[in-house]
Scaffold this active site. Structure first.
Site, PDB file in Angstrom:
ATOM      1  N   ALA B  43       0.825  -1.201   0.000  1.00 30.67           N
ATOM      2  CA  ALA B  43       0.000   0.000   0.000  1.00 30.67           C
ATOM      3  C   ALA B  43       0.865   1.260   0.000  1.00 30.67           C
ATOM      4  CB  ALA B  43      -0.940  -0.006   1.204  1.00 30.67           C
ATOM      5  N   ARG B 329     -11.136 -19.389   5.529  1.00 28.86           N
ATOM      6  CA  ARG B 329     -10.109 -19.550   6.548  1.00 28.86           C
ATOM      7  C   ARG B 329     -10.666 -19.689   7.958  1.00 28.86           C
ATOM      8  NH1 ARG B 329      -5.783 -15.132   4.187  1.00 28.86           N
ATOM      9  NH2 ARG B 329      -5.071 -16.488   2.524  1.00 28.86           N
TER      10      ARG B 329
END
Lengths: 217, 636, 254
Positions: B43, B329
């Site tokens: 980012a 997950r």
């Protein structure tokens, strides 16, 4: 000129020059050995070969060019070595060669020994007064090589030459950018063979003169 | 107070409309603005590069010796995009839908839609930068299905996708460094943010080599400093990953959103002993071919290969027949915990389950499996000393990613004007659970394609008084930071920083980990303040301030984790439902599945700091789902 | 623990860049073979810290062999004795009880030591900044599938791109040459069609900065390839040479 200085002043440029100048001398060695093998054919053949060479009008210019090439090779080798030592700075306390073989690690040492040898070699033969010898150059060669210490010294230097060439020849290909998973192993084997042929070829002559011919004609 | 600024109207036009409505900065003025980018992972580096390309003056800070070492580099599996190259029915809408659903309906719809939209540009951008994505023999990009997705939308570069994407962003940023548009400041740790007239105007950093405090002013601050998974001590995060930058912003007024959302990754290498310093993730792509099982009988101590199929419990395939080993997950992690709690865990500790490639190798040949997963198998063998081609891998869940983070609006700006938060450090796009291969997508979306627009919009719209680092606000912050550093050095205690960190981690893992209850969370809230007090009384911080001092660095970070842990537990305690990575034992179905409470908790919980020891104030941002109807997730 | 290892460590301690360093002896006891090498050092450091002594500074972060932070020479070998392994992934089962381990930092003039085992590797960043990128302004990219790339090229590019920038190649090379690092990046980018546009300028600029930073010259000893934790091949150095020759021959301004 600026292109030449580009090669002289960059790391990869120097590497190219090392490879090119070295390669010229490898070619020289091939020629030199082929010529020298005429020693085995006896005085007439050998002296005729020597005569043929020295009567060439281009001999001097070629010698000058070869010398320049050699001196460039030596100069760069020394400069590269100094640069490389500086680049390391402090040495490791615990040394390990990390897979690099002796030949590749000792190029400057073997190289300088070869340079020293070349001076000895020229002093003894080219400038050794062979014109005065009965059998000219052939006679001088045979005489010198009957001295065991002289022949042994030659053998030692040929070992050094072999070590230098083992790394040098295949290295040229890498430096020129030729590396391929299939061809490179082959190139390495051929390089090794060529280095062995040159070193043993040159080493065979003193042995032949000393032990087989015992200095006789 | 919490205005998301998310555009209304048709969601597929909302980003376009919003971009059009954002004011533009005059090209000639851009160079007059300076933006401080903290963190150089996906980012941060992508934002720094893109902002500099636009003409802003950027300063980029990282704690490593080089920006290339940010922990984005360790992401293995891949990056999602809605390209639909395989023609298997994917679309922007489907990626959006899957992400909202996968996040268990706790993300902002408009953000997620935008993410899905720009996902395609990310792939184009990265290919152009030279990211060596996997290719078919045809020369076209290859895709694989990943972590629960029923379409193949994941692009990958072997098992090193994060590395390659990060290097792409890093290289783009370094090109701007060369041009003088980005000033790179490595080995700097952000110690605090400087707020002037309510807006973020600068930061104070510690030079990690000289120990000096340094001040930087700017017109906007971009925080891209990752997640807080290391609060648990053992996680798949890098050792230096920390919450400090985000936490210090929080203490200066930025809200912390959904700190209880932590993702526990199901396929990690199990803990081998008390010396364990971190956990290693095995890419979830392994679940495409590996089958997860434990022995049916808890007393079955035979070697894995000696246990015949009828004595094995392929519990994911049994419980979730349609998704099998590819359930999301959170579901896979909890299922592993359940069988271990049941006493059927394998390995010396009983805290692992098998991930078996026997059948895949039989079906596809060992060579094919090696081609797909060679580097992962190699890594596993290096760490455990076991050969996974011969014996099944042993895996166990571990803390991996944190969906929570600083609260941001649709512009990725926190409630502190001028403070933009990108990537894992914000809370925005993953709701309560992140899908595999979506972290890389979000980090790059934020950095390449969102923040460069929205920061421009902010700057064009805001009149900032000129200031420099001699402003008294800088003096104050600088002094506070120096005081804290001195205080740490003066404790002169006996216990190591890691020892405290380990204790905190254990407390959180046991009580605020895969399963949480009111009692366990209260325990955390009770014990953390005491542990913190202990820390400030008995921690041993060696060395001095004015030098490279790794103990001091760690001590500062652990001190912040010790404060942060409370808000994490408080958020978990307040959220009386189970959703995504947040599982409250009180809120589950009869089959042990998570049970959401949409009536009371369909909101973002954003916490406002009220001083240490004081209860933080909760602000709620309601979430509406106009495009993806709220349903209970089912992977049966 | 019964099978714990007892080891003698000789570790390079150096206060800062301007002071001299030396090897100092330490002993660690009962080291589990399942520990990683860095966890062994953690154990030592925690012991030092609880005694109020300064722990050994070393760089590490991801501890899974990808960030490239860790950088130490163990008994003369960068990243220790195991091939294709960073020191963070080296496990103590590789060693035997009673071993003596000499632990030193990378040694190269271009990588000055900051403290103990920590060296400054920003020279690598400057080399990348000089040209280790493909200029692709954000937003200007065509569709990802617009250009086909032969799988073989993509794979070779990936082999080279796997470099983690740790500097083991420099540490291993007797000349402290950074050629493998530079070669890996030049290869990665020049193998891809997107990278060919800037290929000539890239290779000349990167090599120029590499030289300026004070790295040594490559003499083809191959030590770098042997020690590279990502097993990057010197085939890439050949490609770098080739690219450099092409660029130098064609360049109009050198």
């Amino acid at each position: 000129m600026s292109r030449l200085s580009h090669f002289f002043t960059t790391s990869i440029g120097q590497k190219q020059l090392m490879a090119i100048t070295g390669l010229v001398w490898v070619l020289f060695l091939i020629g030199h050995l082929s010529g020298n093998l005429s020693l085995l054919l006896g005085p007439e053949a050998f002296n005729a070969y020597a005569e043929f060479l020295s009567s060439q009008p281009l001999l001097i210019p070629v010698e000058i060019v070869l010398s320049i090439i050699l001196l460039t090779h030596v100069f760069l080798a020394i400069r590269i070595t100094i640069q490389n030592r500086t680049a390391r700075g402090t040495k490791y306390m615990h040394k390990d060669a990390s897979g690099a073989n002796f030949a590749s690690r000792s190029m400057i040492l073997t190289g300088l020994l070869i340079f020293a040898f070349m001076i000895i070699h020229l002093m003894n033969f080219k400038f050794g007064g062979y014109e005065d010898h009965d059998l000219k150059l052939y006679g001088l060669v045979m005489e010198k090589f009957t001295h065991p210490e002289f022949s042994l010294m030659y053998l030692g230097f040929m070992l050094v030459l072999g070590a230098h060439l083992v790394h040098a020849i295949q290295s040229v290909f890498q430096t020129f950018g030729w590396n391929h998973p299939i061809y490179t192993p082959l190139i390495k084997r051929i390089s090794l063979a060529l280095a062995l042929i040159l070193a043993t070829g040159f080493a065979y002559l003193p042995l032949w003169a000393w032990l087989i011919k015992k200095g006789g004609v | 107070m919490l205005e998301s600024h998310a555009p209304t109207g048709p969601i597929d036009k909302s980003w376009d409309n919003h971009r059009f409505n954002l004011k533009l900065v005059n090209p000639a003025n851009k160079r007059k603005y300076s933006v401080l980018v903290v963190g150089t992972g996906l980012a941060g580096a992508s934002a720094a590069a893109s902002l500099a390309e636009l003409g802003y003056h950027v300063k980029a800070f990282c704690i490593h010796d080089s920006p290339r070492r940010a922990h984005s580099i360790a992401a293995q599996g891949g990056i999602n995009a809605a390209k639909n190259y395989p023609n298997d029915g994917d679309s922007i809408w489907r990626l959006f839908y899957d992400t909202v659903k996968g996040g268990d309906y706790r993300a902002r719809e408009a953000n997620v839609y935008r993410l899905a939209q720009v996902s395609n540009h990310i792939i184009d951008q990265c290919v152009s930068q030279g990211v060596p994505f996997a290719r078919e023999y045809s020369g076209y990009l290859a895709n694989r299905s990943f972590g629960g997705a029923q379409v193949s939308r994941t692009f990958y570069a072997r098992g090193q996708t994060g590395q390659q994407l990060l290097l792409g962003a890093y290289q783009a940023m370094m090109a701007q460094v060369q041009k003088g548009k980005v000033e790179l400041l490595p080995r700097r740790e952000m110690m605090d943010i400087v707020v002037v007239d309510g807006a973020a105007r600068g930061i104070v950093t510690r030079n990690l080599v000289t120990g000096k405090m340094e001040r930087f002013d700017g017109d906007a601050v971009v925080l891209a400093t990752g997640g807080y998974g290391n609060a648990f001590f053992l996680s798949t995060n890098a050792k230096a990953s920390n919450v400090t930058a985000a936490w210090r912003c929080h203490k200066r007024g930025a809200f912390f959103a959904n700190p209880c959302y932590t993702q526990i990754h199901p396929t990690c290498i199990p803990v081998s002993g008390s010396h364990q310093s971190k956990l290693t993730l095995m890419s979830e792509s392994l679940r495409n071919d590996g089958r997860v099982w434990v022995p049916k009988d808890p007393s079955d101590k035979r070697a894995a290969s000696d246990i015949p199929d009828q004595d094995r419990d392929y519990y994911l395939e049994r419980r979730y027949p349609s998704f099998g080993n590819l359930v999301p997950r959170d579901v896979a992690s909890r299922a592993a915990k359940a069988v271990c709690d049941d006493g059927r865990g394998v390995g010396n500790s009983g805290l692992s389950v098998y991930l078996d490639f026997r059948d895949a190798i039989k079906r596809d040949s060992e060579d094919l499996i090696r081609e797909k997963y060679g580097n992962l198998f190699h890594m596993y063998e290096k760490i455990t000393g076991e050969n996974p081609y011969k014996v099944p891998m042993r895996i166990f869940p571990a803390v991996h990613y944190t969906m929570g983070g600083l609260w941001v609006d649709y512009n990725l700006m926190s409630n502190l004007p001028g403070l933009f938060v990108l990537g894992e450090a914000n809370f925005s796009d993953h709701g309560a659970n992140r899908l595999g291969a979506s972290a890389l997508m979000q980090g790059l979306a934020d950095g390449y394609f969102v923040a460069p627009y929205t920061i421009g919009g902010y700057l064009a719209n805001t009149k900032l008084a000129p200031l420099d680092t001699t402003h008294p606000a800088f003096d104050d912050v600088n002094r506070e930071v120096e005081n804290q550093t001195q205080k740490l050095l003066n404790v002169d205690g006996k216990r190591t920083v890691d020892d405290f960190h380990r204790e905190l981690g254990r407390l959180l893992w046991d009580n605020c980990g895969m399963a949480r209850s009111q009692a366990s969370l209260k325990k955390v809230l009770d014990e953390v303040p005491a542990l913190r007090e202990n820390f400030w009384r008995d921690v041993s911080v060696t060395g001095s301030e004015g030098e490279l001092n790794q103990v001091l660095e760690r001590a500062g970070r652990v001190a912040d984790f010790l404060e942060f842990a409370e808000v994490m537990a408080r958020d978990a305690l307040t959220r009386e439902e189970s959703c995504g990575g947040h599982f409250r034992e009180e809120h589950q179905t009869k089959e042990g599945e998570a049970k959401r409470n949409d009536d009371d908790f369909c909101h973002v919980a954003a916490w406002e700091f009220k001083g240490l020891g004081n209860t933080p104030t909760l602000h709620k941002e309601p979430l509406t789902f106009d495009n993806v109807p709220l349903t209970q997730r089912s992977y049966k | 623990m019964t099978n714990g290892l007892n080891l003698k460590l000789k570790i390079w301690r150096q206060k800062n860049q301007s002071s001299d360093g030396q090897l100092k002896d330490y002993h660690v006891k009962d080291i589990s073979p399942d520990m990683s090498f860095l966890e062994m050092l953690d154990t030592l450091n925690e012991e030092l810290e609880s005694n109020g002594e300064e722990p050994v500074a070393f760089e590490h972060d991801c501890r899974e062999g990808i960030c490239g932070s860790c950088s130490m020479v163990v008994n003369g070998k960068p990243h220790g004795p195991e091939r294709g392994t960073t020191v963070c992934q080296l496990h103590m089962r590789r060693f035997s009880d009673g071993d003596t381990l000499v632990i030193e930092p990378w040694r190269a003039k271009a990588f000055p030591i900051i403290k103990d085992l920590v060296v400054e590797r920003s020279a690598f960043d400057r080399i990348i900044a000089a040209g280790g990128f493909i200029t692709a302004r954000t937003g200007s990219a065509p569709d990802g599938n617009a250009v086909q790339i032969p799988k073989e090229h993509a794979e070779l590019a990936m082999d080279a791109a796997a470099c983690i920038g740790c500097g083991a190649c420099v540490a291993a090379c007797k000349n402290a040459s950074a050629m493998l690092f530079v070669a890996a990046k030049v290869s990665h980018l020049s193998l891809l069609p997107q990278g060919k546009v800037e290929a000539r300028k890239r290779v000349l600029d990167m090599v120029k900065v590499m030289d300026q930073e004070g790295f040594g010259n490559c003499t083809n000893t191959q030590a770098c390839e042997v020690e590279c934790p990502k097993e990057i091949k010197i085939e890439n150095i050949a490609r770098l040479n080739r690219e450099w020759i092409k660029a130098s021959a064609a360049a109009r301004d050198v």
